[in-house]
Design a protein around this motif. Structure first.
Motif, PDB file in Angstrom:
ATOM      1  N   THR A   2     -22.366 -40.443  -4.352  1.00 33.30           N
ATOM      2  CA  THR A   2     -21.915 -39.694  -3.181  1.00 33.30           C
ATOM      3  C   THR A   2     -21.669 -38.240  -3.524  1.00 33.30           C
ATOM      4  OG1 THR A   2     -19.576 -40.095  -3.604  1.00 33.30           O
ATOM      5  CG2 THR A   2     -20.741 -41.761  -2.281  1.00 33.30           C
ATOM      6  N   ALA A   3     -21.598 -37.406  -2.507  1.00 31.25           N
ATOM      7  CA  ALA A   3     -21.330 -35.977  -2.714  1.00 31.25           C
ATOM      8  C   ALA A   3     -19.960 -35.788  -3.355  1.00 31.25           C
ATOM      9  CB  ALA A   3     -21.413 -35.226  -1.392  1.00 31.25           C
ATOM     10  N   ALA A   4     -18.993 -36.604  -2.935  1.00 29.69           N
ATOM     11  CA  ALA A   4     -17.649 -36.505  -3.519  1.00 29.69           C
ATOM     12  C   ALA A   4     -17.685 -36.830  -5.011  1.00 29.69           C
ATOM     13  CB  ALA A   4     -16.682 -37.436  -2.792  1.00 29.69           C
ATOM     14  N   GLU A   6     -20.300 -36.623  -7.006  1.00 33.59           N
ATOM     15  CA  GLU A   6     -21.024 -35.532  -7.679  1.00 33.59           C
ATOM     16  C   GLU A   6     -20.105 -34.340  -7.928  1.00 33.59           C
ATOM     17  OE1 GLU A   6     -23.951 -35.177  -9.006  1.00 33.59           O
ATOM     18  OE2 GLU A   6     -25.082 -36.884  -8.243  1.00 33.59           O
ATOM     19  N   SER A   7     -19.266 -34.024  -6.949  1.00 31.90           N
ATOM     20  CA  SER A   7     -18.332 -32.908  -7.083  1.00 31.90           C
ATOM     21  C   SER A   7     -17.320 -33.171  -8.194  1.00 31.90           C
ATOM     22  CB  SER A   7     -17.612 -32.676  -5.749  1.00 31.90           C
ATOM     23  OG  SER A   7     -16.639 -31.671  -5.889  1.00 31.90           O
ATOM     24  N   ILE A   8     -16.799 -34.399  -8.211  1.00 31.75           N
ATOM     25  CA  ILE A   8     -15.833 -34.771  -9.256  1.00 31.75           C
ATOM     26  C   ILE A   8     -16.498 -34.704 -10.623  1.00 31.75           C
ATOM     27  CG2 ILE A   8     -14.483 -36.689 -10.195  1.00 31.75           C
ATOM     28  CD1 ILE A   8     -13.990 -37.498  -7.208  1.00 31.75           C
ATOM     29  N   SER A  10     -19.068 -32.962 -11.573  1.00 22.34           N
ATOM     30  CA  SER A  10     -19.320 -31.566 -11.920  1.00 22.34           C
ATOM     31  C   SER A  10     -18.071 -30.921 -12.516  1.00 22.34           C
ATOM     32  CB  SER A  10     -19.782 -30.808 -10.676  1.00 22.34           C
ATOM     33  OG  SER A  10     -19.986 -29.457 -10.981  1.00 22.34           O
ATOM     34  N   THR A  11     -16.938 -31.198 -11.903  1.00 20.81           N
ATOM     35  CA  THR A  11     -15.671 -30.661 -12.406  1.00 20.81           C
ATOM     36  C   THR A  11     -15.324 -31.268 -13.760  1.00 20.81           C
ATOM     37  OG1 THR A  11     -14.863 -30.315 -10.162  1.00 20.81           O
ATOM     38  CG2 THR A  11     -13.203 -30.394 -11.916  1.00 20.81           C
ATOM     39  N   THR A  14     -16.832 -29.886 -16.990  1.00 18.86           N
ATOM     40  CA  THR A  14     -16.346 -28.596 -17.494  1.00 18.86           C
ATOM     41  C   THR A  14     -15.152 -28.761 -18.434  1.00 18.86           C
ATOM     42  OG1 THR A  14     -14.807 -28.198 -15.666  1.00 18.86           O
ATOM     43  CG2 THR A  14     -17.081 -27.439 -15.368  1.00 18.86           C
TER      44      THR A  14
END
Length: 78
Positions: A2-4, A6-8, A10-11, A14
């Motif tokens: 999910t987009a959520a 993927e966002s998590i 990505s963070t 880092t």
């Protein structure tokens, strides 16, 4: 994914390696059905010890996950 998610992810990527490892271990522990260390039989532990020794001694060559996945994708046309 999910987009959520993927966002998590990505963070998370880092973060320092030590933090990512801790998070990965905690996530793995959250899955039901995976045996905890104390659930391993003596035969399983012996196999793990033997295989680890093979890796440490250099008698077997480990293949990075990315290479295994690339090979499988190529083999199965994915």
């Amino acid at each position: 994914m999910t987009a959520a998610a993927e966002s998590i992810l990505s963070t998370l990527l880092t973060l320092p390696e030590e933090d990512r490892l801790e998070i990965a271990e905690r996530l793995q522990d959250s899955f039901s059905g995976l045996p905890a260390d104390e659930d391993l039989t003596d035969d399983m532990k012996a196999t793990l010890d033997r295989r680890w020794e093979e890796i440490e001694s250099g008698s077997v060559r480990c293949i990075p996950h990315s290479e295994v996945m690339a090979s499988m994708r190529a083999k199965h046309g994915l």
